[in-house]
Motif scaffolding. Structure first.
Motif, PDB file in Angstrom:
ATOM      1  N   ASP A 199      43.756  50.565  44.375  1.00 43.45           N
ATOM      2  CA  ASP A 199      43.474  49.249  43.806  1.00 43.45           C
ATOM      3  C   ASP A 199      42.354  49.284  42.783  1.00 43.45           C
ATOM      4  O   ASP A 199      42.157  48.329  42.051  1.00 43.45           O
ATOM      5  CB  ASP A 199      43.096  48.253  44.902  1.00 43.45           C
ATOM      6  CG  ASP A 199      44.269  47.894  45.781  1.00 43.45           C
ATOM      7  OD1 ASP A 199      45.414  47.991  45.302  1.00 43.45           O
ATOM      8  OD2 ASP A 199      44.048  47.531  46.941  1.00 43.45           O
ATOM      9  N   ARG A 200      41.622  50.344  42.728  1.00 44.98           N
ATOM     10  CA  ARG A 200      40.496  50.424  41.812  1.00 44.98           C
ATOM     11  C   ARG A 200      40.963  50.596  40.370  1.00 44.98           C
ATOM     12  O   ARG A 200      41.937  51.262  40.089  1.00 44.98           O
ATOM     13  CB  ARG A 200      39.580  51.592  42.163  1.00 44.98           C
ATOM     14  CG  ARG A 200      38.825  51.380  43.432  1.00 44.98           C
ATOM     15  CD  ARG A 200      37.755  52.446  43.568  1.00 44.98           C
ATOM     16  NE  ARG A 200      37.022  52.258  44.780  1.00 44.98           N
ATOM     17  CZ  ARG A 200      36.009  51.425  44.915  1.00 44.98           C
ATOM     18  NH1 ARG A 200      35.615  50.712  43.898  1.00 44.98           N
ATOM     19  NH2 ARG A 200      35.396  51.298  46.058  1.00 44.98           N
ATOM     20  N   ASN A 201      40.223  49.968  39.482  1.00 42.38           N
ATOM     21  CA  ASN A 201      40.476  50.110  38.060  1.00 42.38           C
ATOM     22  C   ASN A 201      39.935  51.471  37.626  1.00 42.38           C
ATOM     23  O   ASN A 201      38.811  51.821  37.960  1.00 42.38           O
ATOM     24  CB  ASN A 201      39.736  48.974  37.332  1.00 42.38           C
ATOM     25  CG  ASN A 201      39.985  48.960  35.857  1.00 42.38           C
ATOM     26  OD1 ASN A 201      40.121  49.988  35.226  1.00 42.38           O
ATOM     27  ND2 ASN A 201      40.015  47.772  35.299  1.00 42.38           N
ATOM     28  N   PRO A 202      40.692  52.264  36.859  1.00 48.27           N
ATOM     29  CA  PRO A 202      40.190  53.567  36.409  1.00 48.27           C
ATOM     30  C   PRO A 202      38.873  53.457  35.648  1.00 48.27           C
ATOM     31  O   PRO A 202      38.034  54.330  35.726  1.00 48.27           O
ATOM     32  CB  PRO A 202      41.302  54.089  35.495  1.00 48.27           C
ATOM     33  CG  PRO A 202      42.516  53.343  35.896  1.00 48.27           C
ATOM     34  CD  PRO A 202      42.051  52.024  36.425  1.00 48.27           C
ATOM     35  N   ARG A 203      38.654  52.363  34.927  1.00 43.02           N
ATOM     36  CA  ARG A 203      37.395  52.184  34.210  1.00 43.02           C
ATOM     37  C   ARG A 203      36.224  52.033  35.184  1.00 43.02           C
ATOM     38  O   ARG A 203      35.119  52.416  34.876  1.00 43.02           O
ATOM     39  CB  ARG A 203      37.456  50.979  33.292  1.00 43.02           C
ATOM     40  CG  ARG A 203      38.344  51.214  32.115  1.00 43.02           C
ATOM     41  CD  ARG A 203      38.363  50.027  31.216  1.00 43.02           C
ATOM     42  NE  ARG A 203      38.759  50.468  29.900  1.00 43.02           N
ATOM     43  CZ  ARG A 203      38.359  49.919  28.792  1.00 43.02           C
ATOM     44  NH1 ARG A 203      37.568  48.898  28.810  1.00 43.02           N
ATOM     45  NH2 ARG A 203      38.767  50.388  27.634  1.00 43.02           N
ATOM     46  N   GLU A 204      36.471  51.448  36.353  1.00 37.71           N
ATOM     47  CA  GLU A 204      35.418  51.349  37.349  1.00 37.71           C
ATOM     48  C   GLU A 204      35.104  52.728  37.908  1.00 37.71           C
ATOM     49  O   GLU A 204      33.952  53.057  38.149  1.00 37.71           O
ATOM     50  CB  GLU A 204      35.829  50.414  38.482  1.00 37.71           C
ATOM     51  CG  GLU A 204      35.857  48.969  38.091  1.00 37.71           C
ATOM     52  CD  GLU A 204      36.339  48.082  39.220  1.00 37.71           C
ATOM     53  OE1 GLU A 204      36.401  46.886  38.988  1.00 37.71           O
ATOM     54  OE2 GLU A 204      36.648  48.582  40.308  1.00 37.71           O
ATOM     55  N   GLN A 205      36.127  53.531  38.088  1.00 34.65           N
ATOM     56  CA  GLN A 205      35.932  54.849  38.659  1.00 34.65           C
ATOM     57  C   GLN A 205      35.081  55.723  37.746  1.00 34.65           C
ATOM     58  O   GLN A 205      34.251  56.471  38.200  1.00 34.65           O
ATOM     59  CB  GLN A 205      37.277  55.517  38.925  1.00 34.65           C
ATOM     60  CG  GLN A 205      38.038  54.836  40.043  1.00 34.65           C
ATOM     61  CD  GLN A 205      39.443  55.369  40.201  1.00 34.65           C
ATOM     62  OE1 GLN A 205      39.878  56.241  39.465  1.00 34.65           O
ATOM     63  NE2 GLN A 205      40.168  54.843  41.157  1.00 34.65           N
ATOM     64  N   ILE A 243      35.608  44.898  34.310  1.00 29.88           N
ATOM     65  CA  ILE A 243      37.012  44.776  33.937  1.00 29.88           C
ATOM     66  C   ILE A 243      37.854  44.932  35.195  1.00 29.88           C
ATOM     67  O   ILE A 243      37.727  45.907  35.922  1.00 29.88           O
ATOM     68  CB  ILE A 243      37.412  45.823  32.878  1.00 29.88           C
ATOM     69  CG1 ILE A 243      36.605  45.587  31.606  1.00 29.88           C
ATOM     70  CG2 ILE A 243      38.908  45.766  32.605  1.00 29.88           C
ATOM     71  CD1 ILE A 243      36.823  46.621  30.538  1.00 29.88           C
ATOM     72  N   VAL A 244      38.713  43.940  35.440  1.00 28.02           N
ATOM     73  CA  VAL A 244      39.541  43.934  36.643  1.00 28.02           C
ATOM     74  C   VAL A 244      40.998  43.938  36.221  1.00 28.02           C
ATOM     75  O   VAL A 244      41.406  43.175  35.359  1.00 28.02           O
ATOM     76  CB  VAL A 244      39.258  42.678  37.494  1.00 28.02           C
ATOM     77  CG1 VAL A 244      40.162  42.620  38.696  1.00 28.02           C
ATOM     78  CG2 VAL A 244      37.797  42.636  37.906  1.00 28.02           C
ATOM     79  N   THR A 245      41.800  44.806  36.803  1.00 26.47           N
ATOM     80  CA  THR A 245      43.231  44.833  36.549  1.00 26.47           C
ATOM     81  C   THR A 245      43.915  43.900  37.532  1.00 26.47           C
ATOM     82  O   THR A 245      43.689  43.985  38.743  1.00 26.47           O
ATOM     83  CB  THR A 245      43.783  46.260  36.712  1.00 26.47           C
ATOM     84  OG1 THR A 245      43.089  47.113  35.806  1.00 26.47           O
ATOM     85  CG2 THR A 245      45.268  46.310  36.422  1.00 26.47           C
ATOM     86  N   ILE A 246      44.757  43.005  37.015  1.00 30.07           N
ATOM     87  CA  ILE A 246      45.449  42.045  37.861  1.00 30.07           C
ATOM     88  C   ILE A 246      46.754  42.665  38.340  1.00 30.07           C
ATOM     89  O   ILE A 246      47.530  43.170  37.531  1.00 30.07           O
ATOM     90  CB  ILE A 246      45.740  40.753  37.076  1.00 30.07           C
ATOM     91  CG1 ILE A 246      44.443  40.149  36.571  1.00 30.07           C
ATOM     92  CG2 ILE A 246      46.496  39.752  37.949  1.00 30.07           C
ATOM     93  CD1 ILE A 246      44.655  39.027  35.592  1.00 30.07           C
ATOM     94  N   PRO A 247      47.021  42.641  39.651  1.00 32.80           N
ATOM     95  CA  PRO A 247      48.292  43.163  40.168  1.00 32.80           C
ATOM     96  C   PRO A 247      49.484  42.433  39.546  1.00 32.80           C
ATOM     97  O   PRO A 247      49.354  41.302  39.078  1.00 32.80           O
ATOM     98  CB  PRO A 247      48.210  42.872  41.667  1.00 32.80           C
ATOM     99  CG  PRO A 247      46.772  42.652  41.956  1.00 32.80           C
ATOM    100  CD  PRO A 247      46.169  42.114  40.706  1.00 32.80           C
ATOM    101  N   LYS A 248      50.652  43.080  39.539  1.00 28.67           N
ATOM    102  CA  LYS A 248      51.847  42.503  38.910  1.00 28.67           C
ATOM    103  C   LYS A 248      52.336  41.246  39.608  1.00 28.67           C
ATOM    104  O   LYS A 248      53.002  40.416  39.011  1.00 28.67           O
ATOM    105  CB  LYS A 248      52.965  43.535  38.846  1.00 28.67           C
ATOM    106  CG  LYS A 248      52.665  44.631  37.868  1.00 28.67           C
ATOM    107  CD  LYS A 248      53.826  45.576  37.696  1.00 28.67           C
ATOM    108  CE  LYS A 248      53.430  46.633  36.688  1.00 28.67           C
ATOM    109  NZ  LYS A 248      54.511  47.463  36.284  1.00 28.67           N
ATOM    110  N   GLN A 283      40.850  35.392  25.166  1.00 30.55           N
ATOM    111  CA  GLN A 283      41.096  36.817  24.995  1.00 30.55           C
ATOM    112  C   GLN A 283      39.898  37.461  24.310  1.00 30.55           C
ATOM    113  O   GLN A 283      39.222  36.828  23.490  1.00 30.55           O
ATOM    114  CB  GLN A 283      42.348  37.049  24.169  1.00 30.55           C
ATOM    115  CG  GLN A 283      43.606  36.606  24.864  1.00 30.55           C
ATOM    116  CD  GLN A 283      44.842  36.875  24.031  1.00 30.55           C
ATOM    117  OE1 GLN A 283      44.774  37.097  22.842  1.00 30.55           O
ATOM    118  NE2 GLN A 283      45.980  36.852  24.669  1.00 30.55           N
ATOM    119  N   SER A 284      39.641  38.700  24.630  1.00 32.43           N
ATOM    120  CA  SER A 284      38.567  39.431  23.977  1.00 32.43           C
ATOM    121  C   SER A 284      38.994  39.772  22.563  1.00 32.43           C
ATOM    122  O   SER A 284      40.046  40.368  22.347  1.00 32.43           O
ATOM    123  CB  SER A 284      38.267  40.730  24.724  1.00 32.43           C
ATOM    124  OG  SER A 284      37.810  40.462  26.010  1.00 32.43           O
TER     125      SER A 284
END
Length: 74
Positions: A5-11, A18-23, A55-56
């Protein structure tokens, strides 16, 4: 939160904001509703939050300024 569930950018610590929203799921439905209306008021017990979506976007001029770093010369 599981590892998948972790965002690769957080890792890699690029950005913990930045949070990735599940589908699918409740979070996805929340953002779909937010996109449709633009602004939502969220009640959390005795607290109330106004959530506005945008949006950014950054211009090339702003990107160049930010990449330059350092103080602004006078």
């Amino acid at each position: 939160m599981s590892e998948e569930d972790r965002n690769p950018r957080e890792q890699d610590e690029m950005s913990a904001n930045i949070v990735t929203i599940p589908k699918d799921g409740e979070l996805r439905r929340f953002f779909e509703r937010l996109r449709a209306v633009g602004t939502l008021t969220v009640n959390d017990g005795d607290r109330e939050f106004l959530v506005k979506i945008s949006q950014s976007q950054i211009t090339n001029e702003a990107r160049a300024f930010l990449a330059g770093g350092g103080p602004i010369s006078e």
